[in-house]
Design an enzyme around this catalytic site. Structure first.
Site, mmCIF file in Angstrom:
data_model
loop_
_atom_site.group_PDB
_atom_site.id
_atom_site.type_symbol
_atom_site.label_atom_id
_atom_site.label_comp_id
_atom_site.label_asym_id
_atom_site.label_seq_id
_atom_site.Cartn_x
_atom_site.Cartn_y
_atom_site.Cartn_z
ATOM 1 C CG HIS A 1 5.974 -4.657 -3.486
ATOM 2 N ND1 HIS A 1 4.735 -4.962 -3.956
ATOM 3 C CD2 HIS A 1 6.001 -3.304 -3.394
ATOM 4 C CE1 HIS A 1 4.035 -3.851 -4.153
ATOM 5 N NE2 HIS A 1 4.784 -2.828 -3.827
ATOM 6 C CB CYS B 1 1.078 -6.382 -5.118
ATOM 7 S SG CYS B 1 0.287 -6.840 -6.664
ATOM 8 C CG ASP C 1 1.424 0.981 -2.972
ATOM 9 O OD1 ASP C 1 0.523 0.141 -3.126
ATOM 10 O OD2 ASP C 1 2.614 0.739 -3.231
ATOM 11 C CG ASN D 1 4.074 -1.031 -0.590
ATOM 12 O OD1 ASN D 1 4.443 -1.072 -1.761
ATOM 13 N ND2 ASN D 1 2.827 -0.732 -0.230
HETATM 14 MG MG MG Z 1 3.724 -0.923 -3.771
#
Ligand code: MG
Length: 309
Positions: free
Chosen positions: A218, A249, A21, A258
């Site tokens: 987040h 994101c 991610d 994150n």
């Molecule tokens: Mg994430």
């Protein structure tokens, strides 16, 4: 002082998402060996679950197009032991690739909202669930653990606030398919602790055991740790985080993303909650990775501990 504080778990498992991610939104392509070293360092810092890569079509996420090259470097001779290395699989083709490389945990990624399902998977929510069905069934038949990501659980950049009943519906559908664990994503970082409590209560009422729930926050609005604490108070013991706060994101309005693993470990350590993570080794890893990426970590804890400015 009594540790851990009343009503909080004694131990939390951190599901580290930095290599997947975190890196997937990085424009600069990171060399495969640097990624492998990143995962090894995270494991050496005590993280036992490190999401390694994604078996999506290479043209979807160019940063992770080297999955076939990376994964054997982690699991091959002299590779990591005692560390789970989950991978993302969108469909059966992705599952085939993951199984061929010996992955023991795979993750599918669903959405609570129609707009994000359309944008991320080019499908409706129900069509994406239909796509996951054989993936989860085949994985389970092979003794593979399955995590179900659920994006946009709190707010959606196109649809606004997301109704609780909609999240509960998709969450229970993923459980019914056979997902062992659900990761509730606050993809754009708009959640606040009251909303977290409400959603967890709704899921408990719908029969989803809290032991099957992970949270993925987040820090867009600075609420990630407060939200995490609210989730711990309701019995959640698995928390997603990204070393150094990497990634985020692309749809969130600000650059913050994150929850940083270091920020999480700092809070949990202060609460007397075990994680098994060596904060010094982890911080050194994020400083090292930040040098590779050419910019400082956004994590407050990394900056404080490494005196970065
Ligand atoms: Mg994430």
């Amino acid at each position: 002082m009594e540790f851990p504080a009343d009503g909080l778990p004694a131990r939390v498992r951190i599901h580290e998402v930095g290599p997947r991610d975190g890196l997937q939104n990085e424009k600069t392509v990171v060399p495969t060996e640097v990624k492998a070293e990143f995962v090894r360092r995270l494991a050496a810092a005590g993280l036992t679950t490190v999401e390694a890569t994604s078996f999506v079509r290479p043209e979807w996420v160019p940063q992770l197009a080297d999955a076939e090259d990376l994964y054997p470097r982690l699991t091959g001779p002299g590779g990591l032991t005692g560390v789970d290395l989950p991978v993302l699989v969108p469909n059966e083709r992705g599952l085939d690739r993951a199984l061929a490389l010996g992955a023991r945990t795979v993750a599918v990624f669903g959405s609570a909202t129609e707009t994000f399902a359309r944008r991320n998977l080019n499908r409706t929510v129900d069509e994406s669930l239909a796509m996951f069905e054989p993936v989860v069934a085949r994985a389970k038949a092979d003794g593979i653990r399955v995590r179900g990501y659920l994006s946009m659980c709190f707010g959606d950049p196109w649809e606004g606030p997301v109704p609780l009943r909609r999240v509960v519906r998709v969450a229970t559908a993923l459980r019914d398919l056979g997902c062992d664990e659900l990761s509730l994503g606050d993809t754009i970082g708009v959640a606040t602790p009251g909303h977290v409590r409400e959603l967890l209560a709704g899921l408990a009422e719908a029969g989803v055991p809290v032991s099957a729930i992970a949270v993925h926050f987040h820090d867009t609005y600075g609420q990630a740790l407060a939200n995490t604490l609210a989730a711990l108070e309701r019995g959640v013991t698995t928390v997603d985080a990204s070393a150094g706060g990497l990634g985020g994101c692309p749809y969130a309005k600000s650059a913050t993303g994150n929850l940083a693993t270091e920020d999480l470990v700092w809070m949990l350590r202060g609460l007397g909650i075990e994680t098994g993570v060596d904060l010094g080794l982890l911080t050194a890893t994020s400083v090292w990775m930040a040098e590779r990426l050419g910019r400082p970590s956004p994590s407050r804890t990394v900056r404080a501990l490494s005196h970065q400015e």
